[in-house]
Design an enzyme around this catalytic site. Structure first.
Site, mmCIF file in Angstrom:
data_model
loop_
_atom_site.group_PDB
_atom_site.id
_atom_site.type_symbol
_atom_site.label_atom_id
_atom_site.label_comp_id
_atom_site.label_asym_id
_atom_site.label_seq_id
_atom_site.Cartn_x
_atom_site.Cartn_y
_atom_site.Cartn_z
ATOM 1 C CB ALA A 117 -2.505 -27.502 -17.411
ATOM 2 C CB ALA A 118 -4.506 -21.910 -18.096
ATOM 3 C CB ALA A 119 -9.340 -24.488 -19.091
ATOM 4 N N PRO A 120 -10.229 -24.000 -15.969
ATOM 5 C CG PRO A 120 -11.967 -23.783 -14.418
ATOM 6 C CD PRO A 120 -10.820 -24.682 -14.799
ATOM 7 N N GLY A 122 -8.654 -20.578 -12.713
ATOM 8 C CA GLY A 122 -8.440 -20.187 -11.313
ATOM 9 C C GLY A 122 -7.039 -19.637 -11.102
ATOM 10 C CG ASP A 186 -3.507 -26.630 -11.387
ATOM 11 O OD1 ASP A 186 -3.189 -27.393 -10.474
ATOM 12 O OD2 ASP A 186 -4.664 -26.179 -11.540
ATOM 13 C CB CYS A 239 -6.732 -30.896 -6.937
ATOM 14 S SG CYS A 239 -7.494 -31.706 -8.335
HETATM 15 N N1 SAM Z 1 -5.240 -24.506 -13.638
HETATM 16 C C1 SAM Z 1 -6.666 -24.669 -13.792
HETATM 17 C C2 SAM Z 1 -7.379 -23.757 -12.836
HETATM 18 O O1 SAM Z 1 -6.785 -23.368 -11.826
HETATM 19 O O2 SAM Z 1 -8.535 -23.384 -13.100
HETATM 20 C C3 SAM Z 1 -7.082 -26.116 -13.630
HETATM 21 C C4 SAM Z 1 -6.327 -27.038 -14.536
HETATM 22 S S1 SAM Z 1 -6.810 -28.713 -14.460
HETATM 23 C C5 SAM Z 1 -6.181 -29.242 -12.952
HETATM 24 C C6 SAM Z 1 -5.733 -29.443 -15.606
HETATM 25 C C7 SAM Z 1 -5.941 -29.042 -17.038
HETATM 26 O O3 SAM Z 1 -5.016 -29.778 -17.844
HETATM 27 C C8 SAM Z 1 -7.309 -29.341 -17.593
HETATM 28 O O4 SAM Z 1 -7.915 -28.164 -18.060
HETATM 29 C C9 SAM Z 1 -7.057 -30.312 -18.752
HETATM 30 O O5 SAM Z 1 -7.880 -30.080 -19.864
HETATM 31 C C10 SAM Z 1 -5.602 -30.055 -19.082
HETATM 32 N N2 SAM Z 1 -4.920 -31.198 -19.727
HETATM 33 C C11 SAM Z 1 -5.385 -32.447 -19.911
HETATM 34 N N3 SAM Z 1 -4.476 -33.186 -20.574
HETATM 35 C C12 SAM Z 1 -3.425 -32.400 -20.805
HETATM 36 C C13 SAM Z 1 -2.168 -32.584 -21.455
HETATM 37 N N4 SAM Z 1 -1.811 -33.763 -21.960
HETATM 38 N N5 SAM Z 1 -1.349 -31.527 -21.527
HETATM 39 C C14 SAM Z 1 -1.682 -30.349 -21.001
HETATM 40 N N6 SAM Z 1 -2.842 -30.115 -20.363
HETATM 41 C C15 SAM Z 1 -3.685 -31.125 -20.262
#
Ligand code: SAM
Length: 469
Positions: A117-120, A122, A186, A239
């Site tokens: 779950a990588a966006a944006p 970090g 994440d 977080c």
């Molecule tokens: N790891 C990222 C960083 O360090 O920049 C932040 C990730 S953020 C906490 C969680 C991410 O999970 C979001 O980008 C979101 O779009 C994604 N997400 C939302 N629903 C999801 C799902 N069902 N499965 C996987 N990822 C999901």
């Protein structure tokens, strides 16, 4: 921020969880949010640019983040996100507590790693720096728009060994069973650690939302489990402070999957550390050990990925395109040593990291949204090669035949980042790698005393963005 703005159910949870420390925790909402940046180990300032860099960076008032050697706090009014070094990928702006997750995961050069779950980006950019450009990183983001931002950050930081995908965890786990040495999950969460940074997050919080997040985290964790290699390591992070999304989710996970061992959990609290707060659990999957098991797993993995489809092939047109690039780079980029599997998507030529072939094959990508299939090296334009912006960002100026350096404190770099062409000596002719204090920022094409700007239009910035630090 006022405690009254916090939902009553949230403060009740906090009081129950923290007991006597709850007041100190709630008091931390009155303090200013912390801000941080993490230097990108994949980029370095040239010796000649070092003095300018020290001067520029001294304006950020940096102080070290204790749990991350490359991480620093910066203080207002510094705006490092608006400095040309940011465009050049010298650092990534990241909340300091969030820097704990990749440090704990500890990815190594040469490994095959998934950031689920990588966006944006970090954690992805942190993982890539720790991998030092060796091995393979698959960075996935379910939402296509967010995956684009992720791909831009991967490109800006000059990461050459990452594949950016946009898929559901369920789709990925069918394609990549037991493939990864390390997985970063994440997870999307209720974001209680965001309240100070983004007060809008408060209005999204409710006990029901926490339950929904915990259920979603549980679903994603099961897919992560399927993709982790026996003997592999996974970091689960959020977080949020909520036990339901943290300790309870992990407890359920290790009960349901007894081959998963919890190595350590780490919590960063805003009243105890300088940061917005984070939870990380590090887990290891038992190694099944026997070679027969490994062979069986391998054959299962190939079958899972194949599913009778062929995927992008190194066919004649790809070979021709790659040959064209090789001839071009032999003349223009004598220092470029990048190796990998060439892939062609339309007129875009990519180099898939070598490590991809170790446990994967291109058929596994068939039907998958792949915004970035490794390093984007070139655009094919009617029998000629145009080098890609991503390639520039992954190169050092001395790898190119022609380079043109601009000092970070001058007006030329600002004009360049706005997309303007620059006057240059008439002797300069052809593709030129443009840099700021020795950090590549893109391509220019020199002809008749003008350096034409090839910075992608979407990356050109407004004047106001770059003239303040
Ligand atoms: N790891 C990222 C960083 O360090 O920049 C932040 C990730 S953020 C906490 C969680 C991410 O999970 C979001 O980008 C979101 O779009 C994604 N997400 C939302 N629903 C999801 C799902 N069902 N499965 C996987 N990822 C999901």
């Amino acid at each position: 921020m006022n405690e009254e703005r916090l939902p009553a159910a949230y403060t009740a949870d906090i009081r129950e969880m923290l007991g006597d420390s709850a007041d100190a925790f709630l008091e931390s909402y009155h303090a200013r949010r912390t801000q941080g940046l993490r230097f990108n180990g994949l980029k370095s300032i040239s010796a000649s640019g070092r003095a300018a860099a020290q001067q520029a960076v001294s304006q950020f008032s940096l102080s070290p983040v204790p749990w991350c050697p490359a991480g620093y706090y910066y203080e207002e009014p510094a705006r490092p996100g608006r400095h040309p070094y940011h465009t050049a990928g010298l650092y990534y702006i990241q909340e300091p507590s969030a820097m704990s997750a990749a440090e704990l995961l500890g990815p190594l050069p040469g490994e095959i790693v998934l950031d689920l779950a990588a966006a944006p980006g970090g954690k992805t950019t942190h993982i890539a720096a720790l991998m030092q450009g060796q091995g393979l990183l698959i960075s996935n983001e379910i939402h296509p728009e967010r995956a684009k931002i992720l791909a831009e950050n991967v490109e800006r930081l000059g990461i050459g060994n990452a594949l950016v995908t946009s898929a559901t965890p369920g789709d990925l786990s069918k394609r990549f069973p037991e493939v990864f040495d390390r997985i970063m999950l994440d997870a999307p969460c209720s974001g209680e650690g965001m309240f100070r940074k983004d007060p809008d997050a408060i209005s999204e919080w409710s006990p029901k939302h926490v339950e929904m997040c915990a259920a979603r985290q549980w679903d994603i964790l099961q897919d992560a489990y399927l993709m982790l290699k026996p003997g592999g390591t996974m970091a689960y992070s959020t977080c949020t402070f909520n036990c339901k999304e943290n300790e309870q989710t992990i407890e359920r996970f290790i009960q349901e999957f007894p081959d998963m061992e919890l190595i350590v959990t780490k919590r960063l609290w805003p009243h105890l550390e300088k940061g917005e707060g984070h939870f990380v659990a590090l887990l290891r999957k038992a190694d099944s050990g026997s070679e027969d098991d490994a062979a069986l797993r391998n054959s299962r993995s190939k079958r899972g990925g194949d599913r009778g489809k062929s995927g992008p092939k190194v066919n004649a047109s790809v070979r021709d395109a790659f040959q064209q690039f090789v001839s071009w780079s032999a003349a223009e980029l004598p220092g470029f040593t990048g190796q990998g599997v060439p892939l062609l998507f339309g007129e875009s030529l990519y180099l898939l990291p070598e490590a991809f072939n170790e446990r994967l094959h291109t058929g596994m990508l068939d039907g998958l949204k792949v915004p970035r299939a490794g390093l984007h090296i070139a655009h094919l334009k009617k029998n000629r090669i145009e080098p890609a912006h991503a390639l520039a960002m992954a190169l050092q100026p001395d790898q190119a035949v022609r380079s043109y350096d601009l000092p970070s404190g001058g007006t030329e770099i600002q004009a360049w980042l706005r997309g303007e062409s620059l006057p240059v000596p008439p002797s300069l002719h052809g593709w030129t790698l443009v840099s700021v204090d020795g950090l590549s920022v893109g391509w220019g094409k020199a002809s008749s005393g003008q350096l034409k700007n090839h910075l992608p239009k979407g990356l050109r910035i407004q004047k106001a963005h770059i003239d303040e630090v």
